[in-house]
Each structure stands twice: as C-alpha cells, then as structure tokens.
Write a protein that holds these residues in place. Structure first.
Motif, PDB file in Angstrom:
ATOM      1  N   ASP A 136     -56.691  65.607  57.043  1.00  0.00           N
ATOM      2  CA  ASP A 136     -58.063  65.676  56.490  1.00  0.00           C
ATOM      3  C   ASP A 136     -58.074  65.195  55.042  1.00  0.00           C
ATOM      4  O   ASP A 136     -58.965  64.447  54.624  1.00  0.00           O
ATOM      5  CB  ASP A 136     -58.594  67.123  56.501  1.00  0.00           C
ATOM      6  CG  ASP A 136     -58.643  67.714  57.891  1.00  0.00           C
ATOM      7  OD1 ASP A 136     -59.109  67.027  58.797  1.00  0.00           O
ATOM      8  OD2 ASP A 136     -58.198  68.873  58.054  1.00  0.00           O
TER       9      ASP A 136
ATOM     10  N   GLU B   5     -62.078  58.267  50.668  1.00  0.00           N
ATOM     11  CA  GLU B   5     -63.505  58.182  50.317  1.00  0.00           C
ATOM     12  C   GLU B   5     -63.740  58.167  48.808  1.00  0.00           C
ATOM     13  O   GLU B   5     -64.872  58.028  48.361  1.00  0.00           O
ATOM     14  CB  GLU B   5     -64.263  59.389  50.890  1.00  0.00           C
ATOM     15  CG  GLU B   5     -64.221  59.527  52.389  1.00  0.00           C
ATOM     16  CD  GLU B   5     -65.068  58.465  53.066  1.00  0.00           C
ATOM     17  OE1 GLU B   5     -66.090  58.065  52.497  1.00  0.00           O
ATOM     18  OE2 GLU B   5     -64.664  58.040  54.164  1.00  0.00           O
TER      19      GLU B   5
ATOM     20  N   SER C 132     -69.969  57.317  49.762  1.00  0.00           N
ATOM     21  CA  SER C 132     -71.354  57.430  50.252  1.00  0.00           C
ATOM     22  C   SER C 132     -72.334  57.548  49.092  1.00  0.00           C
ATOM     23  O   SER C 132     -73.449  57.015  49.146  1.00  0.00           O
ATOM     24  CB  SER C 132     -71.502  58.619  51.201  1.00  0.00           C
ATOM     25  OG  SER C 132     -71.138  59.815  50.545  1.00  0.00           O
TER      26      SER C 132
ATOM     27  N   THR D 256     -83.222  68.318  51.286  1.00  0.00           N
ATOM     28  CA  THR D 256     -81.790  68.592  51.475  1.00  0.00           C
ATOM     29  C   THR D 256     -81.346  69.727  50.555  1.00  0.00           C
ATOM     30  O   THR D 256     -80.580  70.604  50.956  1.00  0.00           O
ATOM     31  CB  THR D 256     -80.967  67.313  51.204  1.00  0.00           C
ATOM     32  OG1 THR D 256     -81.402  66.321  52.118  1.00  0.00           O
ATOM     33  CG2 THR D 256     -79.483  67.545  51.383  1.00  0.00           C
TER      34      THR D 256
ATOM     35  N   ASP E 131     -74.763  66.097  51.394  1.00  0.00           N
ATOM     36  CA  ASP E 131     -74.409  65.863  52.805  1.00  0.00           C
ATOM     37  C   ASP E 131     -72.896  65.788  52.957  1.00  0.00           C
ATOM     38  O   ASP E 131     -72.338  66.270  53.953  1.00  0.00           O
ATOM     39  CB  ASP E 131     -75.058  64.561  53.312  1.00  0.00           C
ATOM     40  CG  ASP E 131     -76.564  64.707  53.496  1.00  0.00           C
ATOM     41  OD1 ASP E 131     -77.058  65.855  53.507  1.00  0.00           O
ATOM     42  OD2 ASP E 131     -77.252  63.675  53.612  1.00  0.00           O
ATOM     43  N   TYR E 132     -72.238  65.180  51.976  1.00  0.00           N
ATOM     44  CA  TYR E 132     -70.783  65.035  52.045  1.00  0.00           C
ATOM     45  C   TYR E 132     -70.099  66.414  52.017  1.00  0.00           C
ATOM     46  O   TYR E 132     -69.261  66.726  52.858  1.00  0.00           O
ATOM     47  CB  TYR E 132     -70.292  64.161  50.890  1.00  0.00           C
ATOM     48  CG  TYR E 132     -68.830  63.815  51.017  1.00  0.00           C
ATOM     49  CD1 TYR E 132     -68.401  62.797  51.849  1.00  0.00           C
ATOM     50  CD2 TYR E 132     -67.864  64.550  50.336  1.00  0.00           C
ATOM     51  CE1 TYR E 132     -67.054  62.501  52.003  1.00  0.00           C
ATOM     52  CE2 TYR E 132     -66.515  64.272  50.482  1.00  0.00           C
ATOM     53  CZ  TYR E 132     -66.120  63.246  51.323  1.00  0.00           C
ATOM     54  OH  TYR E 132     -64.790  62.977  51.470  1.00  0.00           O
TER      55      TYR E 132
ATOM     56  N   THR F  63     -71.426  69.275  52.676  1.00  0.00           N
ATOM     57  CA  THR F  63     -71.806  70.030  53.874  1.00  0.00           C
ATOM     58  C   THR F  63     -70.988  69.569  55.075  1.00  0.00           C
ATOM     59  O   THR F  63     -70.603  70.380  55.925  1.00  0.00           O
ATOM     60  CB  THR F  63     -73.319  69.854  54.148  1.00  0.00           C
ATOM     61  OG1 THR F  63     -74.015  70.182  52.939  1.00  0.00           O
ATOM     62  CG2 THR F  63     -73.812  70.756  55.259  1.00  0.00           C
ATOM     63  N   SER F  64     -70.714  68.252  55.139  1.00  0.00           N
ATOM     64  CA  SER F  64     -69.986  67.747  56.310  1.00  0.00           C
ATOM     65  C   SER F  64     -68.536  68.255  56.318  1.00  0.00           C
ATOM     66  O   SER F  64     -67.969  68.472  57.386  1.00  0.00           O
ATOM     67  CB  SER F  64     -70.035  66.215  56.366  1.00  0.00           C
ATOM     68  OG  SER F  64     -69.177  65.679  55.374  1.00  0.00           O
ATOM     69  N   ILE F  65     -67.949  68.443  55.152  1.00  0.00           N
ATOM     70  CA  ILE F  65     -66.590  69.014  55.136  1.00  0.00           C
ATOM     71  C   ILE F  65     -66.675  70.513  55.424  1.00  0.00           C
ATOM     72  O   ILE F  65     -65.852  71.071  56.154  1.00  0.00           O
ATOM     73  CB  ILE F  65     -65.896  68.791  53.772  1.00  0.00           C
ATOM     74  CG1 ILE F  65     -65.821  67.294  53.456  1.00  0.00           C
ATOM     75  CG2 ILE F  65     -64.488  69.377  53.776  1.00  0.00           C
ATOM     76  CD1 ILE F  65     -65.225  66.999  52.102  1.00  0.00           C
ATOM     77  N   GLY F  66     -67.661  71.165  54.845  1.00  0.00           N
ATOM     78  CA  GLY F  66     -67.848  72.608  55.106  1.00  0.00           C
ATOM     79  C   GLY F  66     -67.303  73.434  53.953  1.00  0.00           C
ATOM     80  O   GLY F  66     -66.140  73.306  53.584  1.00  0.00           O
ATOM     81  N   LYS F  67     -68.159  74.295  53.413  1.00  0.00           N
ATOM     82  CA  LYS F  67     -67.749  75.047  52.217  1.00  0.00           C
ATOM     83  C   LYS F  67     -66.616  76.023  52.500  1.00  0.00           C
ATOM     84  O   LYS F  67     -65.790  76.280  51.637  1.00  0.00           O
ATOM     85  CB  LYS F  67     -68.945  75.797  51.637  1.00  0.00           C
ATOM     86  CG  LYS F  67     -69.906  74.872  50.929  1.00  0.00           C
ATOM     87  CD  LYS F  67     -70.742  75.648  49.957  1.00  0.00           C
ATOM     88  CE  LYS F  67     -71.920  74.820  49.517  1.00  0.00           C
ATOM     89  NZ  LYS F  67     -72.835  75.582  48.685  1.00  0.00           N
TER      90      LYS F  67
END
Ligand code: PMP
Length: 414
Positions: free
Chosen positions: A7, A14, A41, A78, A294-295, A297-301
């Motif tokens: 990961d 990125e 992004s 958002t 969004d980035y 959030t996509s990984i997750g806190k």
C-alpha cells in the motif's frame, strides 16, 4: 486495519515530490505537521482547472462560470460529508485556520464578549489560537485564561474544570498539538464547556487527516481546518459553525459576494455561507481541496491512524534505544502523552535544535526546528525550541531508521 508495504509503495507513487534527492541524498520528508505533500490527483485538479475551467464563480452567465461554480460548491458538499455537518452552508471557506479563528474572534467575539467575560485556551495552543483572542479580549476587557498541562503534555482536566465558570464564554482548544502530538479529549472538553453555557472552538489542524470528524456527534460549535495539512493546496481552509451561530454573527469582511443588496444608505447581507465569503475566493485551490479529501477518505482514516501510530512507536522506541546505547539521556522527548498523533518533539543535550536541523538537511532529512509557533509552551518546558519529526502515511520505517542513524552519529561524535 493498517497499511502494508505494498500500500505504501503505491501511495508513494502518487506523491511525485517525494522522489527527489536533496544534497545528493533521497529526500526524507518528516515535516508533515507544518504542511503535507500533495498527491497527483490534487496537482492534476489544479492543472485541469486552469487549463479548462477557470472563471469567476456564482454570477456568470456562461459555461466556464457554471463549471467553476459547480466544482467550487462540490468541494463544500465534500467538506460537509467529511466533517458530518448538518448542512453544506455551515461550511465557510477561508484562507486557513488562522483566518478562521480571526473571523470568529472579530465577529462572534466582538459581538458577544464584554468586560469580565472569560475565554479559555490551553497551554499548548498554536499562536493562531492565542493572539486573535488576546486582541479581542484586550479590546473588550475580557480575560484570557490558560488551562495548564502536565509535563507529559496532557491537558490538566481537573484544572480545566476549576477554571470553567459562568464567566466562561468560549473555550478555544487544539484537537491535536502540533508541537507535542497530544490528542486532547475534546468530547469531554466540549461537554464540560456546554454545561457552563460556553461555546467551544476546536483547532483541527493536526487532527483532520487521521481522526474521524463528526461535528454533530461531538456537538462542536466551531471547527477550523486548513487544506494544506490535509494533503490539499495552501491558502484554503474551512470554518464550520452551527447555522444558528453563523446566522447570529455579523459579517467579517465587506465587499462583493457577501451582500443581498447595497445602497449608500443601507446594505443587507447574503445568507450563509456567502455572508462570510467576501470577494473572489481562492477558487482553483478550493476545487483541488476536494480531491485531497477524496484521497484521504479513499485510504481511510482508521488505516492512516494505525499506520502512522506504528511509525511513531518505531521512532520513539528508536530514540530510547539510542539513549540506552549511548549510556545517558542525550535525547529528551518532549510530549509523551498516552494518546498522540504521529508527531515527536525532542531535544539533544547541549545541541541547538537549529544546528541539528541543518545537519539533518545535509543528509536529505526534512524536520522542523524551533518553537513551532508555540512559544508559551516552549517556555513551560524551559526551552527555546525542539526538533520535531512528524510522520505521514507516505513515510516508512526505513526512512525513520535513516533519521535515527543520523541522530546517533551526531550524538556519537562528542
Ligand atoms: N493550529 C495548529 C495546531 C497548527 O499546527 C497550525 C499550522 N502550523 C495552525 C493552527 C495554523 O494553520 P494555518 O497556518 O494553516 O493557518
């Protein structure tokens, strides 16, 4: 749930800025509490905005203006979801936390504080959550009182309870300290303040990227955030406040966008959020901020927090190991609270933090040295400043080993 090696490798791809050499050495970026780096992004969103969509927002009768307005307002939605605000209109765009706190002090503070009232802050506040309150308290004859901390960097909750009274009008408190890493028990802080009828402002600078934010569940009155601490662009922040509070507050800046109607004899103001967004905002950066959220959030806190905690433990264990190996406490850890974000301040015996910062920079390692805009906190510890390493989910244990090895080499020299 945490992030694995694979990961992290993917995440690092990125962040183009990480793949460079500084003074001939691979960059090791441990200054994340000052500002985080930006994923592709976010960078691409800025590029796309200025190459395809740039136009002023809200009034335009043309396609580009419509697109810009839509994207700008999409960020607000958002943000609303990110902090679980009841309405998007409760999220005001600012330049950052500093502006958000000044806004509250100069509008809510000017309207509500009077002689004899009290504002409580903590010993570990950033200057941006001290000076705006000093300014307005001085003007209004209100008192600014400071909640003490324990030497490990935890807030003295008993002292806080004793300081709270019916005179307390506002408690302004950092969620996670940028200098110590301490995570404050804000749920308790907020409910104790509310029992006395005081409002609470939370500085979320160091919390937003790893701690779930639910302004409704926490019953927050004010929350301030900065995009650049959240992998987004500089120059953008958010002030959240409950609708009723925002509606009761007078405007901050006057100008275009914040009015309903202007005549020379009387001006009426726009509804929230626009009442607090005078002038052309930082459109492109607000739009790109959405991609940062969004980035994250996509990984997750949860995964971010767990992985960053592993990094913190790896680093602090390494510092203790150096102390044990070299035989005396050459490294002093500043900020050892039980509940922390991945920030570790420390000093090296008989060495000036700035000199250490320069030596580490020569090895490609970016740390921050100095008072971290927390001079009263440094005074509490009887020091001028610290060396601070602050970790992000794109950092690795191998990078931490490079820092530890460098520190050991520096300390072994004399
Ligand atoms: N509060 C804390 C805890 C911070 O770490 C910072 C930034 N160092 C600020 C407030 C101020 O944020 P900004 O400079 O984005 O306004």
């Amino acid at each position: 749930m945490t992030l694995g090696k694979h990961d992290i490798e993917k995440i690092r791809e990125e962040f183009p800025i990480l793949h460079q050499k500084v003074h001939g050495k691979p960059l090791v970026y441990f200054d994340n509490a000052a500002t985080t780096q930006k994923p592709l992004s976010v960078i691409n969103a800025l590029n796309e905005y200025y190459t395809k969509n740039n136009a002023n927002i809200h009034r335009g009768a043309h396609t580009l203006a419509d697109r810009s307005t839509g994207m700008f307002e999409a960020t607000r939605i958002t943000v609303q979801a990110f902090i679980n605000a009841n309405e998007a209109e409760e999220c005001i765009f600012t330049k950052g936390i500093t502006e958000g706190i000044n806004l509250v002090a100069q509008t809510w503070g000017r309207q509500n504080l009077k002689a004899g009232d009290e504002v409580l802050i903590t010993y570990m506040e950033h200057h941006s959550n001290i000076v705006p309150w000093q300014l307005i308290c001085e003007e209004k004859g209100a008192l600014l009182k400071v909640i003490p901390i324990h030497t490990n960097g935890e807030l003295d909750i008993e002292a806080y309870k004793n300081l709270l009274s019916v005179r307390t009008k506002l408690v302004a408190c950092v969620w996670a300290s940028n200098a110590l890493g301490t995570i404050n028990p804000i749920e308790e802080i907020i409910s104790l303040a509310h029992e006395k009828g005081a409002l609470v402002l939370i500085d979320g600078a160091q919390a937003g990227s790893h701690i779930e934010i639910d302004v409704q569940a926490l019953n927050m009155d004010f929350l301030v955030l900065s995009s650049h601490k959240l992998y987004g662009p500089t120059g953008v922040g958010v002030l959240y406040a409950k609708r009723a509070i925002l509606e009761s507050m007078p405007p901050y800046h006057g100008g275009g966008e914040m009015i309903k109607e202007v005549s020379f004899s009387k001006t009426t103001y726009a509804d929230i959020p626009f009442k607090f967004e005078a002038g052309t905002p930082n459109i492109g950066d607000v739009i790109a901020f959405k991609f940062a959220i969004d980035y994250v959030t996509s990984i997750g806190k949860k995964a971010i927090a767990n992985y960053e905690h592993e990094l913190l433990v790896h680093f602090t264990n390494g510092l203790h190991a150096i102390n044990n190996k070299l035989g005396s406490n050459l490294i002093e850890l500043i900020g050892t609270a039980a509940n922390k974000v991945a920030v570790q301040s420390f000093t090296l015996k008989d060495k000036h933090p700035f000199d250490i910062g320069m030596m580490l920079d020569a090895k490609g390692i970016a740390v921050r040295t100095g008072h971290h805009c927390t001079q009263p906190l440094m005074a509490f510890y009887g020091i001028e400043g610290t060396i601070r390493a602050s970790f992000s989910f794109y950092n690795t244990k191998e990078e931490i080993d490079i820092l530890l090895h460098s520190l050991e080499t520096i300390l072994s020299r004399n």
